[in-house]
Scaffold this motif. Structure first.
Motif, PDB file in Angstrom:
ATOM      1  N   THR A 236       0.627  -0.988  -0.426  1.00 39.73           N
ATOM      2  CA  THR A 236      -0.605  -0.133   0.201  1.00 39.73           C
ATOM      3  C   THR A 236       0.871   1.002  -0.376  1.00 39.73           C
ATOM      4  O   THR A 236       0.549   2.159  -0.026  1.00 39.73           O
ATOM      5  N   LYS A 237       2.079   1.124  -0.100  1.00 46.85           N
ATOM      6  CA  LYS A 237       3.544   2.046   0.320  1.00 46.85           C
ATOM      7  C   LYS A 237       3.094   3.509   1.600  1.00 46.85           C
ATOM      8  O   LYS A 237       2.920   3.968   1.397  1.00 46.85           O
ATOM      9  N   GLU A 238       1.644   2.570   2.169  1.00 48.24           N
ATOM     10  CA  GLU A 238       1.177   3.232   3.431  1.00 48.24           C
ATOM     11  C   GLU A 238       1.823   2.865   5.015  1.00 48.24           C
ATOM     12  O   GLU A 238       1.788   1.544   4.572  1.00 48.24           O
ATOM     13  N   ALA A 239       1.900   3.626   5.877  1.00 45.54           N
ATOM     14  CA  ALA A 239       2.134   2.951   7.149  1.00 45.54           C
ATOM     15  C   ALA A 239       0.922   3.899   8.501  1.00 45.54           C
ATOM     16  O   ALA A 239       1.145   5.091   8.470  1.00 45.54           O
ATOM     17  N   ILE A 240       0.818   3.011   9.329  1.00 51.03           N
ATOM     18  CA  ILE A 240      -0.071   3.776  10.335  1.00 51.03           C
ATOM     19  C   ILE A 240       1.165   3.705  11.269  1.00 51.03           C
ATOM     20  O   ILE A 240       1.313   2.661  11.791  1.00 51.03           O
ATOM     21  N   LEU A 241       1.439   4.846  12.114  1.00 54.37           N
ATOM     22  CA  LEU A 241       2.183   4.633  13.720  1.00 54.37           C
ATOM     23  C   LEU A 241       1.334   5.102  14.728  1.00 54.37           C
ATOM     24  O   LEU A 241       0.628   5.655  14.338  1.00 54.37           O
ATOM     25  N   VAL A 242       1.602   4.209  14.807  1.00 56.26           N
ATOM     26  CA  VAL A 242       0.964   4.101  16.889  1.00 56.26           C
ATOM     27  C   VAL A 242       2.010   4.038  17.978  1.00 56.26           C
ATOM     28  O   VAL A 242       3.049   4.052  17.809  1.00 56.26           O
ATOM     29  N   LYS A 276      11.022   4.901   5.723  1.00 55.55           N
ATOM     30  CA  LYS A 276      11.162   5.158   4.640  1.00 55.55           C
ATOM     31  C   LYS A 276      11.148   4.220   3.236  1.00 55.55           C
ATOM     32  O   LYS A 276      10.878   4.855   1.545  1.00 55.55           O
ATOM     33  N   ARG A 277      11.743   3.407   3.942  1.00 49.98           N
ATOM     34  CA  ARG A 277      12.200   1.818   2.921  1.00 49.98           C
ATOM     35  C   ARG A 277      10.869   1.075   2.287  1.00 49.98           C
ATOM     36  O   ARG A 277      11.304   0.700   0.958  1.00 49.98           O
ATOM     37  N   PHE A 278       9.409   1.269   2.986  1.00 49.95           N
ATOM     38  CA  PHE A 278       8.808   0.365   2.771  1.00 49.95           C
ATOM     39  C   PHE A 278       7.302   1.827   2.192  1.00 49.95           C
ATOM     40  O   PHE A 278       6.644   0.995   1.895  1.00 49.95           O
ATOM     41  N   ALA A 279       7.426   2.788   3.447  1.00 52.81           N
ATOM     42  CA  ALA A 279       5.589   3.684   2.875  1.00 52.81           C
ATOM     43  C   ALA A 279       6.565   4.845   2.617  1.00 52.81           C
ATOM     44  O   ALA A 279       7.339   5.525   2.154  1.00 52.81           O
ATOM     45  N   ASP A 280       5.376   5.831   1.296  1.00 52.18           N
ATOM     46  CA  ASP A 280       5.406   7.333   0.689  1.00 52.18           C
ATOM     47  C   ASP A 280       4.457   7.899   1.340  1.00 52.18           C
ATOM     48  O   ASP A 280       4.699   9.068   2.030  1.00 52.18           O
ATOM     49  N   ARG A 281       4.084   7.145   2.841  1.00 51.02           N
ATOM     50  CA  ARG A 281       2.566   7.739   3.025  1.00 51.02           C
ATOM     51  C   ARG A 281       2.560   7.247   4.443  1.00 51.02           C
ATOM     52  O   ARG A 281       2.299   6.139   5.507  1.00 51.02           O
ATOM     53  N   LEU A 282       2.115   8.276   5.538  1.00 52.45           N
ATOM     54  CA  LEU A 282       2.422   7.814   6.785  1.00 52.45           C
ATOM     55  C   LEU A 282       0.812   8.751   8.467  1.00 52.45           C
ATOM     56  O   LEU A 282       1.107   9.627   7.656  1.00 52.45           O
ATOM     57  N   TYR A 283       0.762   7.503   8.218  1.00 51.64           N
ATOM     58  CA  TYR A 283      -0.351   8.550   9.375  1.00 51.64           C
ATOM     59  C   TYR A 283      -0.185   8.306  11.082  1.00 51.64           C
ATOM     60  O   TYR A 283       0.287   6.647  10.989  1.00 51.64           O
ATOM     61  N   ILE A 284      -0.288   9.260  11.749  1.00 45.82           N
ATOM     62  CA  ILE A 284      -0.111   9.226  12.701  1.00 45.82           C
ATOM     63  C   ILE A 284      -1.108   8.672  13.585  1.00 45.82           C
ATOM     64  O   ILE A 284      -2.170   9.624  13.503  1.00 45.82           O
ATOM     65  N   SER A 285      -1.336   8.020  14.474  1.00 44.13           N
ATOM     66  CA  SER A 285      -2.293   8.157  15.329  1.00 44.13           C
ATOM     67  C   SER A 285      -1.690   7.625  16.360  1.00 44.13           C
ATOM     68  O   SER A 285      -1.629   7.063  17.388  1.00 44.13           O
ATOM     69  N   GLU A 304       7.810  14.822   7.602  1.00 45.32           N
ATOM     70  CA  GLU A 304       8.203  16.097   6.992  1.00 45.32           C
ATOM     71  C   GLU A 304       9.802  15.487   5.926  1.00 45.32           C
ATOM     72  O   GLU A 304      10.345  16.136   5.311  1.00 45.32           O
ATOM     73  N   LYS A 305      10.711  15.134   6.877  1.00 46.78           N
ATOM     74  CA  LYS A 305      12.280  15.410   6.802  1.00 46.78           C
ATOM     75  C   LYS A 305      12.657  14.310   5.898  1.00 46.78           C
ATOM     76  O   LYS A 305      13.447  14.570   5.181  1.00 46.78           O
ATOM     77  N   TYR A 306      11.799  13.450   5.949  1.00 51.21           N
ATOM     78  CA  TYR A 306      12.009  12.601   4.858  1.00 51.21           C
ATOM     79  C   TYR A 306      10.939  12.496   3.972  1.00 51.21           C
ATOM     80  O   TYR A 306      10.602  10.962   3.261  1.00 51.21           O
ATOM     81  N   ASN A 307      11.051  13.301   3.709  1.00 54.06           N
ATOM     82  CA  ASN A 307       9.646  13.312   2.933  1.00 54.06           C
ATOM     83  C   ASN A 307       8.680  12.647   2.676  1.00 54.06           C
ATOM     84  O   ASN A 307       8.181  11.764   1.226  1.00 54.06           O
ATOM     85  N   PHE A 308       8.082  11.942   3.862  1.00 56.52           N
ATOM     86  CA  PHE A 308       7.183  10.921   3.825  1.00 56.52           C
ATOM     87  C   PHE A 308       5.471  12.329   3.531  1.00 56.52           C
ATOM     88  O   PHE A 308       5.449  13.510   3.803  1.00 56.52           O
ATOM     89  N   GLU A 309       3.866  11.737   2.424  1.00 60.11           N
ATOM     90  CA  GLU A 309       3.000  12.647   3.268  1.00 60.11           C
ATOM     91  C   GLU A 309       2.663  12.221   4.460  1.00 60.11           C
ATOM     92  O   GLU A 309       2.178  11.017   4.415  1.00 60.11           O
ATOM     93  N   VAL A 310       2.140  13.277   5.021  1.00 61.78           N
ATOM     94  CA  VAL A 310       2.186  12.443   6.451  1.00 61.78           C
ATOM     95  C   VAL A 310       0.664  13.087   7.048  1.00 61.78           C
ATOM     96  O   VAL A 310       0.245  13.778   6.921  1.00 61.78           O
ATOM     97  N   LYS A 311      -0.068  12.871   7.431  1.00 62.34           N
ATOM     98  CA  LYS A 311      -1.618  12.786   7.900  1.00 62.34           C
ATOM     99  C   LYS A 311      -1.555  12.254   9.336  1.00 62.34           C
ATOM    100  O   LYS A 311      -1.055  11.523  10.178  1.00 62.34           O
ATOM    101  N   VAL A 312      -2.879  13.317  10.698  1.00 63.55           N
ATOM    102  CA  VAL A 312      -2.986  12.685  11.571  1.00 63.55           C
ATOM    103  C   VAL A 312      -4.372  12.115  11.672  1.00 63.55           C
ATOM    104  O   VAL A 312      -4.819  13.002  11.396  1.00 63.55           O
TER     105      VAL A 312
END
Ligand SMILES: [Zn+2]
Length: 547
Positions: A236-242, A276-285, A304-312
């Motif tokens: 999915t190139k997306e990861a949710i960070l918990v 960043k090796r696995f995902a481009d979009r990061l959801y912080i939860s 942002e520093k590692y160029n993720f598209e970041v969402k909360v």
């Protein structure tokens, strides 16, 4: 297993630097410290200072200094590794061969066996299994994440595996008793090796979580759940960070399989780099508490520093991610993802919350302008300024001016060279690190005006002691005669620092106001006057209030 730096640190504690340096120097005691003629520059009065307690030396003449190893490196002109060897030989300490890989293999296979042993023990304990089921777990989840339960003691297991107490120490799950009677989460590296364990208290003991010692386990370099979920994340190139282990596992059970945990609220740069090796979009939860909000802000920056598209992802009802998905189900959680906020909107909401109940809109405007400054794209920046103007009623011209203000600042600022105070401040936090912890979030570097002190303050906040020791100014203050007093004295210094800072701000503001009045810019005049009132209030508060 230790690496050479860790070995060197241990060795340093065992070796008396004064005794060692006596081989090279004629050392005399002076006060609390020791002095000698410096061998690195022509020295008539002893300017080389040595602290037995800290294991450091510093020359006030030429600035050379550092640990015992720095001395040997300079004196014998050798590498760090060789210097460690020389000191170890002198102290009669055996040097381990730093062949980590083979030794680590043993640790990994031991961890694997131990994890299985804990898991079997868990499945035998009906009470605990029941408890876990009530918290939403199932057998698949237990199996996939290899959850376990640590018995009171593991002597039989160790005997069977032929592992002595000393050998157990190499694994990081030491002393074992700290882990006993806890729920165990094995922590895997990206390649699936178990590098450590985390034990969660089940009966309200403190601390709630206990981790393996940092041997091969480096918490800041591992993301919990990445190994188990990496295929889904790659797809999915997306990861949710918990934050939590349970969040990862429960979401997984509920069919959300691109989740990783930073194991607490501090998402580190190393973790960002790995992800960043696995995902481009990061959801912080993160959890919706103060720690979670602060952690989210930092994670945003790293993302942002590692160029993720970041969402909360914002979870309602003050629930943690696992609690929410258990209560409302998978689809509702997917809805939260869909409605997640971008960085700007998240920060905007936080600024609104923070300044709710403030008498004027000035503090809100200040915070919103900081958000606008984050945006590099001029068009987008203009859009946000428009939005701020609509929200607060401040004309766009003023907001534009505020954004530009920073550049004018440097030439206008009246520098107060209160070096003595700043020097004292730094000496306090260098000689007693607890003082730093008390104020580091409150006092930012702008409070310090002298460049060399400001640079050092930033360095102290961000660097390990190992790096700091190489800083000549740091050592100079560490060895300085300035006696540090009790906490009250320190707070008094902080108060004076703040006072000078605010006075400076006021002077700057008055200059701006005068300019605006000359140019008859009425809107600006009103704005600066409001700011002046805020500032006066802060200064007044400072006079009465403890910091
Ligand atoms: Zn010198």
């Amino acid at each position: 297993m230790k690496n050479i730096f860790e070995f060197a640190e241990d060795l340093r504690e065992k070796v008396d630097i004064v005794e060692f340096l006596s081989q090279y120097l004629n050392i005399k005691k002076r006060g609390k410290n020791y002095v000698a003629l410096c061998p690195f520059h022509p020295d008539k009065n002893p300017s080389l200072n040595i602290s037995r307690e800290k294991g450091l030396f510093h020359c006030f003449g030429c600035g050379v200094g550092g640990t015992i190893y720095h001395f040997v490196m300079k004196m014998e002109n050798v590498s760090f590794e060789r210097a460690v060897e020389i000191v170890a030989n002198w102290a009669n300490v055996e040097i381990p061969s730093f062949e980590y890989s083979k030794k680590n293999d043993w640790v990994y296979s031991f961890h694997e066996k131990l994890a299985n042993y804990f898991k079997e023990n868990l499945l035998k304990n009906e009470n605990i299994v029941d408890y876990l089921f009530k918290r939403g777990l199932d057998l698949n989840g237990i199996e996939k994440f290899c959850l376990g339960y640590a018995p009171i003691e593991i002597d039989d297991f160790l005997k069977k595996e032929n592992v002595s107490d000393a050998k157990l120490r190499e694994t990081g799950i030491y002393p074992y008793r700290n882990f006993s009677k806890r729920l165990i989460f094995p922590i895997k590296s990206v390649s699936g090796k178990i590098v450590g364990f985390s034990g969660r208290a089940l009966e309200g003991e403190e601390p709630k979580y206990i981790n393996s010692q940092e041997t091969i386990f480096k918490k800041g370099e591992i993301l919990y759940g990445l190994y188990e979920n990496k295929d889904e994340i790659l797809k999915t190139k997306e990861a949710i960070l918990v934050e939590g282990y349970m969040d990862v596992i429960i979401l997984n059970i509920k069919g959300i399989r691109n989740v990783v945990s930073s194991m607490g609220t501090s998402f580190t740069e190393d973790q960002g780099k790995i992800l960043k090796r696995f995902a481009d979009r990061l959801y912080i939860s993160f959890d919706p508490d103060i720690g979670g909000v602060e952690g989210t802000k930092r994670a945003l920056e790293i993302g942002e520093k590692y160029n993720f598209e970041v969402k909360v992802i914002e979870i309602p009802d003050k629930l943690d991610p696992d609690e929410f998905v258990l209560k409302y189900g998978r689809d509702e959680f997917l809805n939260l993802i869909k409605n997640s906020l971008d960085a700007i909107n998240f920060l905007w909401n936080e600024a609104e919350k923070k300044n709710k109940g403030s008498e004027t809109l000035v503090p809100l405007v200040k915070d919103l302008i900081e958000i606008a400054k984050r945006i590099k794209d001029p068009t987008k920046r203009f859009d946000i300024l428009k939005r701020i103007s609509e929200r607060t009623g401040f004309p766009e011209t003023i907001l534009l001016e505020e954004i530009k203000e920073k550049k004018v600042k440097k030439s206008q600022i009246i520098e107060i060279q209160d070096n003595i105070l700043e020097r004292e401040f730094l000496t306090y936090i260098i000689k007693n690190r607890e003082f730093l912890d008390l104020i580091k979030d409150e006092i930012n570097e702008n409070y310090i005006m002298t460049k060399k002190y400001k640079d050092l303050y930033i360095k102290i906040k961000n660097s390990s002691e190992f790096i700091l020791m190489e800083d000549a100014l740091y050592r100079e203050l560490l060895f300085s005669d300035i006696e540090i007093g009790p906490k009250e004295h320190f707070f008094d210094i902080i108060k004076r620092l703040k006072f000078i800072y605010l006075q400076n701000q006021k002077k700057e503001l008055l200059i701006n106001l005068e300019k605006a009045e000359k140019e008859k810019k009425d809107e600006l005049i009103d704005y600066f006057k409001l700011k002046l009132i805020e500032l006066e209030k802060e200064i007044k508060n400072l006079r009465y209030k403890e910091v």
